[in-house]
Scaffold this motif. Structure first.
Motif, PDB file in Angstrom:
ATOM      1  N   TYR A 601      -9.391  -5.741  -2.789  1.00 46.95           N
ATOM      2  CA  TYR A 601     -10.641  -6.356  -3.232  1.00 46.95           C
ATOM      3  C   TYR A 601     -10.889  -5.950  -4.680  1.00 46.95           C
ATOM      4  N   THR A 602     -11.075  -6.946  -5.554  1.00 42.84           N
ATOM      5  CA  THR A 602     -11.352  -6.681  -6.970  1.00 42.84           C
ATOM      6  C   THR A 602     -12.663  -7.371  -7.352  1.00 42.84           C
ATOM      7  N   VAL A 603     -13.099  -7.125  -8.583  1.00 41.82           N
ATOM      8  CA  VAL A 603     -14.331  -7.775  -9.049  1.00 41.82           C
ATOM      9  C   VAL A 603     -14.143  -9.276  -9.169  1.00 41.82           C
ATOM     10  N   PHE A 604     -12.922  -9.747  -9.162  1.00 44.08           N
ATOM     11  CA  PHE A 604     -12.643 -11.174  -9.247  1.00 44.08           C
ATOM     12  C   PHE A 604     -12.375 -11.779  -7.874  1.00 44.08           C
ATOM     13  N   GLY A 605     -12.704 -11.052  -6.825  1.00 41.82           N
ATOM     14  CA  GLY A 605     -12.469 -11.546  -5.464  1.00 41.82           C
ATOM     15  C   GLY A 605     -11.343 -10.785  -4.794  1.00 41.82           C
ATOM     16  N   GLY A 606     -10.794 -11.369  -3.719  1.00 43.60           N
ATOM     17  CA  GLY A 606      -9.689 -10.733  -2.999  1.00 43.60           C
ATOM     18  C   GLY A 606      -8.351 -11.048  -3.648  1.00 43.60           C
ATOM     19  N   ASP A 607      -7.356 -10.214  -3.336  1.00 41.35           N
ATOM     20  CA  ASP A 607      -6.012 -10.434  -3.867  1.00 41.35           C
ATOM     21  C   ASP A 607      -5.005  -9.776  -2.913  1.00 41.35           C
ATOM     22  N   THR A 608      -3.741 -10.178  -3.040  1.00 45.59           N
ATOM     23  CA  THR A 608      -2.693  -9.570  -2.219  1.00 45.59           C
ATOM     24  C   THR A 608      -1.824  -8.668  -3.089  1.00 45.59           C
ATOM     25  N   LEU A 609      -1.350  -7.579  -2.494  1.00 43.51           N
ATOM     26  CA  LEU A 609      -0.497  -6.625  -3.220  1.00 43.51           C
ATOM     27  C   LEU A 609       0.801  -6.433  -2.432  1.00 43.51           C
ATOM     28  N   GLN A 610       1.926  -6.551  -3.128  1.00 44.99           N
ATOM     29  CA  GLN A 610       3.228  -6.255  -2.520  1.00 44.99           C
ATOM     30  C   GLN A 610       3.543  -4.786  -2.796  1.00 44.99           C
ATOM     31  N   ILE A 611       3.496  -3.968  -1.745  1.00 43.04           N
ATOM     32  CA  ILE A 611       3.776  -2.539  -1.915  1.00 43.04           C
ATOM     33  C   ILE A 611       5.238  -2.290  -1.531  1.00 43.04           C
ATOM     34  N   GLU A 612       5.994  -1.759  -2.483  1.00 40.64           N
ATOM     35  CA  GLU A 612       7.426  -1.556  -2.299  1.00 40.64           C
ATOM     36  C   GLU A 612       7.742  -0.055  -2.182  1.00 40.64           C
ATOM     37  N   VAL A 613       8.657   0.282  -1.258  1.00 45.11           N
ATOM     38  CA  VAL A 613       9.082   1.675  -1.077  1.00 45.11           C
ATOM     39  C   VAL A 613      10.613   1.710  -1.113  1.00 45.11           C
ATOM     40  N   ALA A 614      11.118   2.622  -1.922  1.00 49.51           N
ATOM     41  CA  ALA A 614      12.581   2.750  -2.023  1.00 49.51           C
ATOM     42  C   ALA A 614      12.966   4.217  -1.946  1.00 49.51           C
ATOM     43  N   PRO A 615      13.718   4.641  -0.869  1.00 46.39           N
ATOM     44  CA  PRO A 615      14.216   6.020  -0.823  1.00 46.39           C
ATOM     45  C   PRO A 615      15.484   6.131  -1.680  1.00 46.39           C
ATOM     46  N   VAL A 616      15.553   7.114  -2.533  1.00 44.52           N
ATOM     47  CA  VAL A 616      16.724   7.325  -3.392  1.00 44.52           C
ATOM     48  C   VAL A 616      17.157   8.775  -3.236  1.00 44.52           C
ATOM     49  N   PRO A 617      18.458   9.088  -3.397  1.00 44.74           N
ATOM     50  CA  PRO A 617      18.908  10.478  -3.242  1.00 44.74           C
ATOM     51  C   PRO A 617      18.118  11.425  -4.128  1.00 44.74           C
ATOM     52  N   GLY A 618      17.693  12.536  -3.537  1.00 41.44           N
ATOM     53  CA  GLY A 618      16.896  13.497  -4.300  1.00 41.44           C
ATOM     54  C   GLY A 618      16.515  14.685  -3.447  1.00 41.44           C
ATOM     55  N   LYS A 619      15.369  15.269  -3.775  1.00 41.42           N
ATOM     56  CA  LYS A 619      14.948  16.475  -3.075  1.00 41.42           C
ATOM     57  C   LYS A 619      13.535  16.349  -2.486  1.00 41.42           C
TER      58      LYS A 619
END
Length: 776
Positions: A601-619
């Motif tokens: 929800y923004t001041v300009f109304g509703g909107d959709t968000l694409q939330i991306e998750v990427a596991p990469v080698p690490g700690k």
């Protein structure tokens, strides 16, 4: 001074008169005892004792009512007048003091001791004579009540005592003061006393002269001004003109009376008008006062419009001007109904909150039309000075009333519909806080006596219907928000936009571009394509601009190619608007691993968000990108911790956080994002990325998550649902506690979506993860 023999002579008391030795004067005698005393004097040696009464009003004085020091006089002549009064001519001879009063029955006789002046001269007496004559001469010159001949007579007298008595007789002294001189036997003392009196009289006369000259100058100036004004009036009257200041003031008085302002304001205005009349036109203050009077005249004090309380007519007008917005229309009709029953309700203060382009301002104009009231609008965007609301004090150069009073003048009535546009865009600095100044304006209990710094008189705003508009409620200070009735206006659905375009926007733009209805036709499929592929907004402002663009190109086609009619279809749309700007809907073409669709929800109304998750080698490092705010970062941390806590149940490697870094990204990277409703979306994307199972592309979700997996309620469900509908999603996962908000969502949207209320993350995963998802 030497004493003489004691004499017995008749007594004649004098009222308001005192006779000095050597004085010759006429007396009118009328009292019976006095007449008998005169007759006795005429029979003897013509001597009579003259003394003054202490109180002139006593008709029959006795021993205590007269002064005992007087003058022995000789009666020179006596004449009986027709009215019974006797006029006598007497000459004062010597000072004398009463030794004894003898009552003879018809008159008083007195035994007196006479005194002779010591007229021997010495240097001191000579000096006193000169000083006395010099002071008397100065007195005569200043006074001008004594002739110069009198001074010539006086200065020839050589006896000091006689000279002192003669000068004293010419001075305008009270009886008491003259009696004091008469009782002064010593000649030197008498001369000193007269010198002191002459000096005092001279100073008094000089002061009188100064005052007289000042008064004369003032009177001359006033008389001159009066004379010139009367001349001006006469000239203007003869010419039949009223152009002078007099005519102007008369005209202003007439206007003030016609303004029907409250008594205290009218009295203030008359005082200012009086000042204006007296001040020259060249004075700077003259223009200030005139401007102030003009404002008082121009303001509506009693003029009002009569509300049209026809509920059916008002409902018809609101429906004609706006499609949808049922809540607002219902509130206005409720106000009208109550007003019709009570006829005394104070003006409500409504605040329409919603994204740009949804019709907040035009709705206020429609409300004014439905009530048959005047409409006035002021924009508060960027206002940071308190005097913009309350006005400037008249002492400042270029002072003016505030925007509220200016708006009332523009309205011309005391009960307009007053729109305060962009009330959330105000700010404050060293010049004051305008939102604090609005507290009085928007308080029904206080605005009856609104005080503007310029007008300085209380002004009644209680009959005004105030309507405020805002995009973001959070930026309005809480005390100001508390004074308003908040009505939220969410974005429009595609169906509503279609109706708005057909019934309002196209008709308006055809008219504004000089076209006729028969010259341009935009098909429904073309309108829907514009909505889906050329605009992405909660309101209809961009949609109107695209329609205007089509109208411009149509005008060119009709004028250059001589076509009589242009029909716009979906296939021809690219000819008018170019390539499609947006892809209809935001859902993916197929299910994606590690990508979940969130609703924001923004001041300009509703909107959709694409939330991306990427596991990469690490700690096990958690990387967050996409310009996220603090609240959203904390949601990501909570979701990450929750997934770690149940990783074993979900079939995810237990030690994944030791082998991989988790990168969470929310496009678009340049747009700031924040809010407490992305928790379940981030958790779903995390589970999908770590388990390798895709997220359903048709599912949108909103809700906050706790570390135990509970789904918490959110705000703006209606706006978020509309954005999901625009994006082509078919299933909405939302917190169970928000089920009450489903009533606000239009039926056309609800019918095309599946709503899944959830209270725990387990339910979210069951509906969001594609294929069969079983917790191990």
């Amino acid at each position: 001074m030497s004493e003489e023999d004691v004499k017995t002579i008749p007594l004649l008391p004098l009222r308001g008169l005192l006779v000095f030795p050597t004085m010759v004067l006429h007396l009118d005698v009328g009292r019976e005892r006095s007449v008998h005393a005169l007759e006795k004097a005429m029979l003897d040696e013509h001597f009579i004792f003259l003394t003054a009464q202490k109180d002139a009003t006593v008709e029959e004085p006795d021993e205590d009512d007269i002064y005992h020091m007087g003058t022995v006089a000789q009666v020179k002549q006596m004449l009986k007048l027709p009215n019974g009064t006797i006029r006598v001519l007497v000459e004062g001879l010597k000072r004398a003091k009463i030794e004894k009063i003898i009552d003879k029955g018809t008159y008083y006789s007195v035994i007196v001791k006479t005194f002779e002046d010591d007229n021997t001269k010495d240097l001191e007496k000579e000096a006193l004579i000169r000083t006395m004559l010099d002071f008397f001469h100065q007195y005569i010159k200043i006074s001008k009540k004594i002739s110069a001949e009198t001074f010539a007579t006086v200065q020839d007298i050589e006896e000091p005592g006689r000279l002192a008595d003669l000068i004293a007789s010419h001075l305008p002294l009270k009886i008491k003061e003259k009696q004091a001189i008469l009782e002064t036997i010593d000649v030197k003392e008498r001369m000193n006393r007269i010198i002191t009196i002459l000096n005092n009289e001279k100073e008094v006369l000089q002061l009188e002269k100064k005052i007289g000259q000042r008064v004369k100058r003032s009177m001359e100036r006033t008389q001159k001004e009066y004379f010139l004004r009367e001349q001006m009036k006469a000239i203007q009257k003869e010419l039949g003109e009223k152009e002078g200041k007099t005519g102007e003031v008369e005209n202003l008085k007439k206007k003030l009376k016609e303004a029907k302002m409250p008594k205290h304001v009218y009295e203030t205005a008359l005082k200012e008008l009086d000042r204006y009349e007296k001040i020259p036109n060249t004075s700077a203050e003259s223009a200030v006062i005139r401007n102030y009077i003009d404002w008082l005249i121009a303001l509506p004090w009693s003029k009002s419009t009569t509300d049209d309380l026809n509920i059916q007519r008002a409902e018809r007008i609101l429906n004609e001007d706006h499609y949808g917005l049922e809540k607002v229309k219902e509130r206005v009709l409720e106000y009208l109904a109550v007003q019709k029953l009570t006829n005394s309700m104070k003006g409500p203060i409504l605040c329409l909150v919603g994204p740009p382009g949804v019709g907040k301002t035009s709705l206020a104009r429609s409300i004014a039309r439905s009530l048959k009231r005047k409409f006035v609008r002021i924009s508060l965007g960027g206002v940071r000075d308190e005097s913009e609301i309350r006005g400037h004090r008249r002492t400042y150069v270029g002072a003016m009333p505030g925007r509220i009073i200016q708006g009332m003048k523009k309205a011309g009535t005391i009960n307009p519909v007053f729109l305060l546009d962009e009330i959330d865009k105000m700010s404050s600095d060293f010049r004051g806080d305008p939102s604090a100044a609005l507290l009085e304006v928007l308080d029904p209990e206080q605005n009856k006596n609104f005080s503007d710094h310029y007008i300085e008189e209380p002004y009644d705003l209680s009959k005004v219907m105030f309507i405020a508009t805002a995009n973001d409620l959070s930026t309005i200070p809480i005390p100001l928000r508390d004074r308003m009735e908040i009505i939220s206006i969410a974005g429009y659905t595609e169906i509503e936009k279609l109706h708005i375009a057909k019934d309002y926007l196209i008709i308006k733009q055809i008219e504004e571009h000089g076209l006729k209805k028969s010259q341009l036709q935009i098909r429904d499929d073309a309108i829907m394509a514009i909505i889906r592929y050329y605009t992405r907004e909660a309101g209809v402002r961009e949609l109107e601009r695209k329609i205007a663009s089509i109208c411009r190109k149509t005008a060119r086609i009709i004028t250059s190619e001589e076509k009589k009619r242009v029909i716009v279809t979906e296939k021809k749309l690219e000819e008018f608007l170019g390539k499609k700007l947006y892809r209809y809907g935001q859902k993916e073409s197929n299910d994606q691993i590690g990508v979940a669709t969130g609703l924001a929800y923004t001041v300009f109304g509703g909107d959709t968000l694409q939330i991306e998750v990427a596991p990469v080698p690490g700690k096990g490092k958690l990387v967050l990108t996409g310009k996220l705010g603090d609240v959203m970062k904390e949601s990501a941390q909570a979701a990450f911790s929750y997934v770690r806590s149940i990783s074993e149940k979900l079939g995810i490697e237990k030690d994944f956080h030791e082998k991989y870094d988790i990168h969470i990204h929310v496009p678009e990277g340049a747009v700031p994002k924040d809010g407490p409703s992305a928790g379940i979306t981030i958790a779903t994307a995390l589970v999908s990325a770590l388990s390798g199972k895709p997220v359903r592309r048709e599912v949108g979700m909103t809700g906050e998550i706790t570390l135990r997996g509970r789904v918490l309620p959110i705000g703006g469900l209606k706006e978020k649902t509309l954005s999901a509908h625009r994006a082509g999603l078919t299933k909405i996962i939302f917190p169970k506690e928000n089920e009450k908000d489903l009533d606000d969502i239009p039926e056309s949207v609800k019918n095309s979506l599946t709503f899944v209320p959830v209270s725990h993350m387990d339910e979210v995963l069951q509906h969001a993860i594609a294929g069969e998802f079983n917790e191990d």
